[in-house]
Structure formats: C-alpha cells, structure tokens
Motif scaffolding. Structure first.
Motif, PDB file in Angstrom:
ATOM      1  N   SER A  59       0.824  -1.207   0.000  1.00 62.58           N
ATOM      2  CA  SER A  59       0.000   0.000   0.000  1.00 62.58           C
ATOM      3  C   SER A  59       0.860   1.259   0.000  1.00 62.58           C
ATOM      4  O   SER A  59       0.594   2.214  -0.746  1.00 62.58           O
ATOM      5  N   ALA A  60       1.910   1.264   0.816  1.00 61.29           N
ATOM      6  CA  ALA A  60       2.789   2.435   0.880  1.00 61.29           C
ATOM      7  C   ALA A  60       3.556   2.638  -0.414  1.00 61.29           C
ATOM      8  O   ALA A  60       3.779   3.779  -0.846  1.00 61.29           O
ATOM      9  N   LEU A  61       3.969   1.548  -1.052  1.00 55.56           N
ATOM     10  CA  LEU A  61       4.728   1.647  -2.296  1.00 55.56           C
ATOM     11  C   LEU A  61       3.879   2.170  -3.446  1.00 55.56           C
ATOM     12  O   LEU A  61       4.414   2.643  -4.458  1.00 55.56           O
ATOM     13  N   ARG A  62       2.566   2.089  -3.317  1.00 55.95           N
ATOM     14  CA  ARG A  62       1.675   2.589  -4.364  1.00 55.95           C
ATOM     15  C   ARG A  62       1.361   4.085  -4.199  1.00 55.95           C
ATOM     16  O   ARG A  62       0.683   4.656  -5.049  1.00 55.95           O
ATOM     17  N   GLU A  63       1.838   4.686  -3.137  1.00 57.39           N
ATOM     18  CA  GLU A  63       1.636   6.119  -2.939  1.00 57.39           C
ATOM     19  C   GLU A  63       2.753   6.912  -3.628  1.00 57.39           C
ATOM     20  O   GLU A  63       3.911   6.458  -3.668  1.00 57.39           O
ATOM     21  N   PRO A  64       2.451   8.106  -4.159  1.00 63.53           N
ATOM     22  CA  PRO A  64       3.510   8.943  -4.776  1.00 63.53           C
ATOM     23  C   PRO A  64       4.359   9.608  -3.710  1.00 63.53           C
ATOM     24  O   PRO A  64       4.345  10.836  -3.547  1.00 63.53           O
ATOM     25  N   PRO A 111       5.041   6.920  -7.369  1.00 66.88           N
ATOM     26  CA  PRO A 111       4.943   5.654  -6.644  1.00 66.88           C
ATOM     27  C   PRO A 111       6.002   4.677  -7.123  1.00 66.88           C
ATOM     28  O   PRO A 111       6.495   4.781  -8.257  1.00 66.88           O
ATOM     29  N   VAL A 112       6.330   3.700  -6.297  1.00 66.15           N
ATOM     30  CA  VAL A 112       7.227   2.625  -6.693  1.00 66.15           C
ATOM     31  C   VAL A 112       6.461   1.567  -7.485  1.00 66.15           C
ATOM     32  O   VAL A 112       6.968   1.023  -8.467  1.00 66.15           O
ATOM     33  N   LEU A 113       5.241   1.271  -7.058  1.00 69.72           N
ATOM     34  CA  LEU A 113       4.407   0.270  -7.721  1.00 69.72           C
ATOM     35  C   LEU A 113       3.199   0.944  -8.355  1.00 69.72           C
ATOM     36  O   LEU A 113       2.622   1.876  -7.780  1.00 69.72           O
ATOM     37  N   SER A 114       2.811   0.450  -9.517  1.00 66.54           N
ATOM     38  CA  SER A 114       1.620   0.953 -10.201  1.00 66.54           C
ATOM     39  C   SER A 114       1.044  -0.173 -11.048  1.00 66.54           C
ATOM     40  O   SER A 114       1.695  -1.195 -11.277  1.00 66.54           O
TER      41      SER A 114
END
Length: 350
Positions: free
Chosen positions: A212-217, A242-245
C-alpha cells in the motif's frame, strides 16, 4: 544508502537463457554481414548516423530473418515477459577484430563495430522502437559501457564498485521499457555479475502495508549524473512518484536503491522491506563476449557486482541500447525523424 549483498549466488537464469546453435549463430552472422555490406561507405564526415529513419527501417525489415528461435523468444518476451524479467541470448555475432576498450567510455566510431551494432539493433527491433536521450551519452542510440579511471566508486555505468539495483532512467517521463546489454568483452577475473530481480517474484514476500505504501507517490529519484547536470541542475530530482503501479497481481516497478528518496517514514519502511525482498529474488550471470541480456525495465531492476579494472585496453566492455513499446508517446520531446529525446528539464528539490 541501501546495499545489496556482495555474495550473490551466480546462476538462476538458465531457464531464461537461449543459446544459439552454431548454425543459428552463423545465420545471424550472415544476416548482419549482408546488412553491413549494404551500408554506404563512410564519407569525409564519417559514417552515416544511426539516428536515421530509413536506416532503422532497413534494420527492422532485415531483422525479420533472425533465427526463428531467437525471434520467437524476443517476441514472446516483449508480449508476456517471464518470471525473472530477464532474457539472455548467447552466441550473438560480434566483429572479428575489436578495438581496445574505450578508456573514456565512448567508442569513437560505431562503424568500426558494424556487426555488433547491427546485431543489437536488429534484436532491439523485436522489442519495440529504439530510443535515446540527448542528455545521456551524447544521445547515441548504441552506447558504450566501460570502466573509466577515476570513476571507480561512482554509482554509474562508468564505475566498477557494486552497482545498486535500479530501474534504468526511472526519473525520466519516457524511460525505456526494455534495456539491452551486449557484451563485447568480459572483465578479466569474471567477477562482474549482472544481476536482476523481478517484482513478480518479490511481491509475495511483501506485507499488505508495504504494498500500500509503495503505491503512494511518496518517492523521488535523483537524476543520474550521467545526464550531465551541473551547477544548479546537479540536485535535479523527479516529481513525487509511486514505486508500484498498475494491476495488483502484476504491477509495474520503478525503484532505485541508490538514488530514490522516500518522502516520509512509512515510505522509508516500505522501501526497506522492498529492498530485502528484491535481494531475496536476485539472479545473476557473468556476461561473456557474444551474450545479449534483455531486461524488462517495467518489471525488473538490475545491477552489477564489483570488479577490478586494469585499464589495459582489454577491460569489460558492454554496449547498451534501449527500446520503448510506444515511441509516439515521446513525440512531443523529439525532433521529427529522430529517436532521441530532447534534454530533460530538471525539477529541483523543494
């Protein structure tokens, strides 16, 4: 700075390696030799530039006659990838005589390496359209990666210490979708292990809170110094990203464990957890002359273990070339008819 283990086990890439048979390698060699023979001789101003639509179109047409196993492997990797985000093709044709490894990281004339150059561009044409960046390596479509005296400790392709895991040019709005590295010479001691790790294999190791945190910008990437920023531009960074998208089960990844900065504590904790997970799924191989490695830059990070250059003209020498699946996306930052993106306007840290 996060660091990855120095004792990465070699191997793990056998299942994604295609070794051309002698007959296939000879077919490939004949193809690029015919391509090279059809090029106009260098004029007074030197050889024809590679960044010419007509030349790239001819290479793409000729590449339809690559050995079928290689063409199918590249096509499948473009469309579907694989669990490691990595493909290796061995026995790619090289020129019979190689010049000394460029001491400054730049070969003076691509036409001295016509077979290697055309072979790499032919392979890249199965992945998408070649792309380059005016800020980086002079905008050359095929770039040289060699150790440079004085740069040993730099986290750049000119260094020789361990190169941290990273997405190639992850700060760029039109970053490559695919990265290819063709080995012309291995390092003397065969210690330089090219590593890669795919998010698909790391994802099951991450907690829900981390994902969840990695999907935040909540992350920025410092621009690579290879982009030539100096003075006020030296601290250039990407906008928050974000790291993940993308899809939950098959996300895309942008990460740089040297140059990426989490913007809050939650992001920092998640980034540390991601680092450990990526280290757990790393695979690696020492590239030998004639090895072509392809990295899916959307799903995998890559790096390299350290090695010791001798600066004797026979050091490790790779050639690098990028591809994107959709060149039209970058048309607003390219001159018509060119595959090279204009210099990036840096964003300074707030």
């Amino acid at each position: 700075m996060l660091t990855q283990p120095q004792d990465i086990a070699l191997g793990g890439v056998e299942e994604v390696t295609l070794e051309l048979t002698p007959d296939e390698a000879e077919r490939f060699r004949r193809l690029v030799t015919e391509m090279a023979d059809s090029l106009p001789p260098p004029g007074l101003a030197g050889p024809e530039p590679l960044d010419v639509p007509e030349l790239l179109a001819e290479i793409e047409v000729a590449a339809r006659w690559l050995p079928p196993r290689m063409a199918r492997a590249l096509s499948h990797f473009r469309r579907a990838g694989n669990p490691h985000g990595t493909l290796i093709v061995r026995n790619v044709p090289l020129d019979d005589t190689l010049p000394p490894t460029p001491a400054g990281g730049v070969a003076p004339d691509w036409s001295r390496l016509p077979l290697a150059t055309l072979a790499q561009l032919a392979a890249v044409s199965w992945l998408g359209d070649v792309i380059a960046y005016a800020d980086e390596k002079g905008g050359r479509l095929v770039q040289d990666v060699t150790p440079v005296r004085g740069d040993e400790a730099r986290q750049e392709n000119s260094g020789s210490v361990m190169l941290e895991m990273h997405t190639e040019d992850g700060f760029h709005p039109f970053k490559p979708d695919f990265l290819t590295l063709l080995c012309l010479r291995a390092d003397h001691e065969r210690r330089a292990c090219t590593t890669s790790g795919a998010i698909g294999r790391a994802l099951p190791l991450l907690s829900a809170e981390c994902v969840s945190a990695l999907r935040e910008p909540s992350f920025r990437i410092r621009h690579s110094s290879s982009f030539g920023h100096t003075g006020d531009d030296a601290g250039a960074v990407s906008p928050p990203l974000p790291v993940l998208s993308g899809p939950d089960a098959a996300p895309e990844l942008v990460a740089d464990f040297h140059a990426m900065e989490p913007l809050d504590d939650a992001a920092a904790r998640a980034f540390g957890e991601l680092h450990d997970a990526m280290c757990a799924v790393l695979v690696g191989t020492v590239l030998e002359a004639g090895d072509l490695i392809v990295i899916d830059n959307r799903s995998a990070v890559h790096g390299r273990t350290g090695f010791t250059p001798r600066y004797d003209g026979h050091d490790r020498w790779l050639r690098r070339c990028f591809a994107v699946a959709d060149l039209r996306r970058s048309r607003g930052v390219r001159v018509a008819g060119s595959q090279v993106c204009a210099p990036l306007r840096p964003t300074s840290r707030p």
